[in-house]
Design a protein around this motif. Structure first.
Motif, PDB file in Angstrom:
ATOM      1  N   ALA A  79       0.830  -1.205   0.000  1.00 27.35           N
ATOM      2  CA  ALA A  79       0.000   0.000   0.000  1.00 27.35           C
ATOM      3  C   ALA A  79       0.863   1.254   0.000  1.00 27.35           C
ATOM      4  N   LEU A  80       1.931   1.235   0.774  1.00 28.93           N
ATOM      5  CA  LEU A  80       2.809   2.401   0.883  1.00 28.93           C
ATOM      6  C   LEU A  80       3.532   2.698  -0.428  1.00 28.93           C
ATOM      7  N   GLN A  81       3.783   1.662  -1.225  1.00 28.28           N
ATOM      8  CA  GLN A  81       4.543   1.847  -2.462  1.00 28.28           C
ATOM      9  C   GLN A  81       3.842   2.817  -3.415  1.00 28.28           C
ATOM     10  N   GLY A  82       2.527   2.652  -3.549  1.00 29.02           N
ATOM     11  CA  GLY A  82       1.787   3.549  -4.422  1.00 29.02           C
ATOM     12  C   GLY A  82       1.643   4.941  -3.835  1.00 29.02           C
ATOM     13  N   LEU A  83       1.342   5.015  -2.557  1.00 25.98           N
ATOM     14  CA  LEU A  83       1.173   6.312  -1.902  1.00 25.98           C
ATOM     15  C   LEU A  83       2.462   7.110  -1.869  1.00 25.98           C
ATOM     16  N   GLN A  84       3.588   6.408  -1.784  1.00 22.91           N
ATOM     17  CA  GLN A  84       4.872   7.102  -1.726  1.00 22.91           C
ATOM     18  C   GLN A  84       5.133   7.902  -3.006  1.00 22.91           C
ATOM     19  N   LEU A  85       4.611   7.421  -4.133  1.00 19.44           N
ATOM     20  CA  LEU A  85       4.770   8.156  -5.388  1.00 19.44           C
ATOM     21  C   LEU A  85       4.123   9.530  -5.295  1.00 19.44           C
ATOM     22  N   VAL A  86       2.990   9.596  -4.623  1.00 19.57           N
ATOM     23  CA  VAL A  86       2.275  10.866  -4.455  1.00 19.57           C
ATOM     24  C   VAL A  86       3.062  11.804  -3.546  1.00 19.57           C
ATOM     25  N   ILE A  87       3.563  11.243  -2.454  1.00 22.41           N
ATOM     26  CA  ILE A  87       4.336  12.040  -1.496  1.00 22.41           C
ATOM     27  C   ILE A  87       5.625  12.565  -2.133  1.00 22.41           C
ATOM     28  N   ASP A  88       6.348  11.691  -2.831  1.00 22.95           N
ATOM     29  CA  ASP A  88       7.640  12.077  -3.403  1.00 22.95           C
ATOM     30  C   ASP A  88       7.489  13.156  -4.466  1.00 22.95           C
ATOM     31  N   GLN A  89       6.433  13.092  -5.238  1.00 24.58           N
ATOM     32  CA  GLN A  89       6.261  14.113  -6.269  1.00 24.58           C
ATOM     33  C   GLN A  89       6.049  15.490  -5.635  1.00 24.58           C
ATOM     34  N   HIS A  90       5.386  15.498  -4.488  1.00 29.72           N
ATOM     35  CA  HIS A  90       5.131  16.776  -3.822  1.00 29.72           C
ATOM     36  C   HIS A  90       6.349  17.275  -3.055  1.00 29.72           C
ATOM     37  N   LEU A  91       7.000  16.389  -2.282  1.00 27.50           N
ATOM     38  CA  LEU A  91       8.084  16.821  -1.404  1.00 27.50           C
ATOM     39  C   LEU A  91       9.460  16.814  -2.054  1.00 27.50           C
ATOM     40  N   ILE A  92       9.715  15.855  -2.953  1.00 27.24           N
ATOM     41  CA  ILE A  92      11.035  15.751  -3.583  1.00 27.24           C
ATOM     42  C   ILE A  92      11.059  16.471  -4.932  1.00 27.24           C
ATOM     43  N   ASP A  93      10.148  16.106  -5.821  1.00 36.25           N
ATOM     44  CA  ASP A  93      10.105  16.751  -7.143  1.00 36.25           C
ATOM     45  C   ASP A  93       9.638  18.200  -7.048  1.00 36.25           C
ATOM     46  N   LYS A  94       8.739  18.437  -6.078  1.00 28.50           N
ATOM     47  CA  LYS A  94       8.110  19.760  -5.921  1.00 28.50           C
ATOM     48  C   LYS A  94       7.382  20.193  -7.206  1.00 28.50           C
ATOM     49  N   THR A  95       6.700  19.214  -7.804  1.00 29.76           N
ATOM     50  CA  THR A  95       5.980  19.495  -9.061  1.00 29.76           C
ATOM     51  C   THR A  95       4.476  19.258  -8.933  1.00 29.76           C
ATOM     52  N   SER A  96       4.006  19.045  -7.717  1.00 30.75           N
ATOM     53  CA  SER A  96       2.565  18.868  -7.499  1.00 30.75           C
ATOM     54  C   SER A  96       2.136  19.748  -6.335  1.00 30.75           C
ATOM     55  N   VAL A  97       0.842  19.996  -6.256  1.00 32.83           N
ATOM     56  CA  VAL A  97       0.326  20.909  -5.242  1.00 32.83           C
ATOM     57  C   VAL A  97      -1.135  20.580  -4.993  1.00 32.83           C
ATOM     58  N   GLN A  98      -1.583  20.814  -3.753  1.00 34.03           N
ATOM     59  CA  GLN A  98      -3.007  20.674  -3.454  1.00 34.03           C
ATOM     60  C   GLN A  98      -3.674  22.043  -3.582  1.00 34.03           C
ATOM     61  N   PRO A  99      -4.995  22.096  -3.743  1.00 36.01           N
ATOM     62  CA  PRO A  99      -5.677  23.366  -4.010  1.00 36.01           C
ATOM     63  C   PRO A  99      -5.373  24.476  -3.016  1.00 36.01           C
ATOM     64  N   THR A 100      -5.355  24.157  -1.713  1.00 33.22           N
ATOM     65  CA  THR A 100      -5.168  25.214  -0.715  1.00 33.22           C
ATOM     66  C   THR A 100      -3.802  25.880  -0.816  1.00 33.22           C
TER      67      THR A 100
END
Length: 441
Positions: A249-270
């Motif tokens: 389960a963590l493997q898929g979720l980690q992709l979401v986290i890494d894109q936001h914190l490491i790549d810094k290429t994603s963002v949430q609306p707020t």
């Protein structure tokens, strides 16, 4: 065994059903097996048994409960109901809107014997109501003409109980798809949307510039459930308890986290001053976002100059996955007019009624034949949504859904913001959720 919360409600509903059964006609007792002869004596008015066949059947009134919608959707529903009543002039449908706290009101009305004969049921709430034994099983009513095989299987199975009975049929649906900004893609030299998650991350890096981000994200379970399942993880185990802290389960979720914190290429609306994904995409603060059919009329009306396209969600871990959000019509087990209630469900979720209801694209059909007849499988924006239905994961996480969802959301957003590791966050969420579930047992 001591039972609280959910179980207290189950006991109260069971008592109501027993009392109602004692005071009803004996032919209602067969309803639990789905037998179509289970309607009360009032239901006999659906056939003309009067002397000489000259008298018109007595009109029966049934109630449909649903939640509020836009004026255009309300008009479409009324048009559909009007067509039903033309076809069955002996059945009058009274539509009652529950505008706030829909499920709380429905459960209260079920306890008090005041719920409609037919009512809306979201897939996320279905499994909890199955447990309460308040829904009429529909298998015994189904005819070959109803054509179960025409309904997309994942959506159909969202309302199938562990006993093999269908307790509702989906009236409409939407899957998640990738919305992408064509102008941004052209400026970046990207010829088309990404087809894999690896490509999505690379495209996001190229598209992130000048205060704009590649991908908009909704860090909540309703949108991330397919990422949990991408590598074999599960949201809940066989006992209905939280189980999303496994390595899979963590493997898929980690992709979401890494894109936001490491790549810094994603963002949430707020983080960009927007209210939801469709808004930040329309404002061009992000170049891509995962949304559903509801975003299409919003974007077309609010941002008419926006040049965008849609595509199926990029494959994750080599699998094509997406979420589906669907609502069914279900029958109240206490209904005194089950034959008439079934005729309404049969019409609304059948080809004729569904075609009227989904004719403007505000909601999309769950029947393959209707989607094809209305051209949605070839539609510029909606074809990807229709394509995803066959492999979609319906939004439902068991009878303890609210507990599991709330704990996931609270901890996942913390990990998304970098306040703790994903592993620690999910471990805490699972432990807390399961303690709360055990307290209810």
């Amino acid at each position: 065994m001591k039972r609280k919360g959910f179980t207290i409600l189950a006991v109260m509903l069971a008592l109501v059903l027993i009392i109602a059964g004692c005071g009803s006609k004996s032919n209602n007792d067969s309803s639990s097996s789905g037998n179509t002869s289970s309607s009360s004596s009032n239901s006999s008015t659906s056939s003309n048994s009067s002397s000489g066949g000259s008298a018109s059947p007595e009109q029966v009134e049934i109630t449909l409960n649903g939640w509020g919608a836009s004026p255009e959707e309300e008009e479409l529903l009324q048009q559909t109901l009007d067509e039903f009543m033309k076809k069955y002039p002996n059945i009058k449908v009274k539509y009652e809107v529950i505008s706030e706290q829909y499920m709380d009101v429905i459960k209260t009305r079920l306890i008090g014997g005041q719920a409609g004969d037919v009512f809306y049921l979201d897939s996320s709430e279905a499994e909890a109501l199955f447990e309460l034994n308040v829904l009429e099983p529909l298998n015994g009513y189904i005819t070959n003409e109803f054509d179960l095989g025409d309904i997309e299987e994942p959506l159909l199975n969202a309302f199938k109980g562990e006993d093999g009975n269908y307790y509702g049929f989906p009236k409409d649906s939407s899957t998640l798809v990738l919305f992408y900004n064509k102008k941004h893609f052209e400026e970046a030299g990207l010829s088309g949307p990404p087809t894999t998650w690896e490509e999505l991350r690379e495209y996001s890096k190229i598209l992130t510039k000048d205060g704009r981000y590649g991908l908009g994200v909704a860090p909540e379970l309703a949108r991330q459930m397919f990422m949990i399942e991408a590598f074999g993880g599960k949201v809940v185990d066989e006992d209905g308890k939280a189980a999303f802290d496994t390595p899979e389960a963590l493997q898929g979720l980690q992709l979401v986290i890494d894109q936001h914190l490491i790549d810094k290429t994603s963002v949430q609306p707020t983080e960009v001053g927007s209210g939801w994904g469709g808004e930040m995409f329309g404002q061009e603060k992000v170049s891509m976002v995962l949304e559903g059919n509801w975003a299409i009329p919003y974007l077309n009306n609010t941002f008419p100059d926006l040049e965008y396209g849609t595509a199926e969600v990029p494959a994750v871990g080599g699998k094509k996955l997406t979420m589906a959000y669907t609502v069914a019509y279900v029958m109240n087990k206490q209904s005194e007019h089950k034959e008439e209630a079934w005729k309404l469900i049969e019409f609304l979720t059948g080809k004729e009624g569904m075609k009227i209801w989904t004719s403007k694209g505000l909601a999309l059909p769950t029947r393959k034949s209707v989607a094809a007849e209305l051209g949605y499988d070839k539609d510029e924006y909606r074809a990807a949504i229709v394509a995803g239905s066959s492999y979609s994961i319906p939004w439902q996480v068991g009878k303890y859904g609210p507990i599991i969802m709330n704990n996931f959301n609270n901890q996942f957003i913390s990990a998304f913001l970098g306040e703790q590791t994903l592993e620690d966050a999910m471990k805490q969420a699972v432990e807390t959720a399961n303690k709360e579930i055990e307290a209810m047992q």
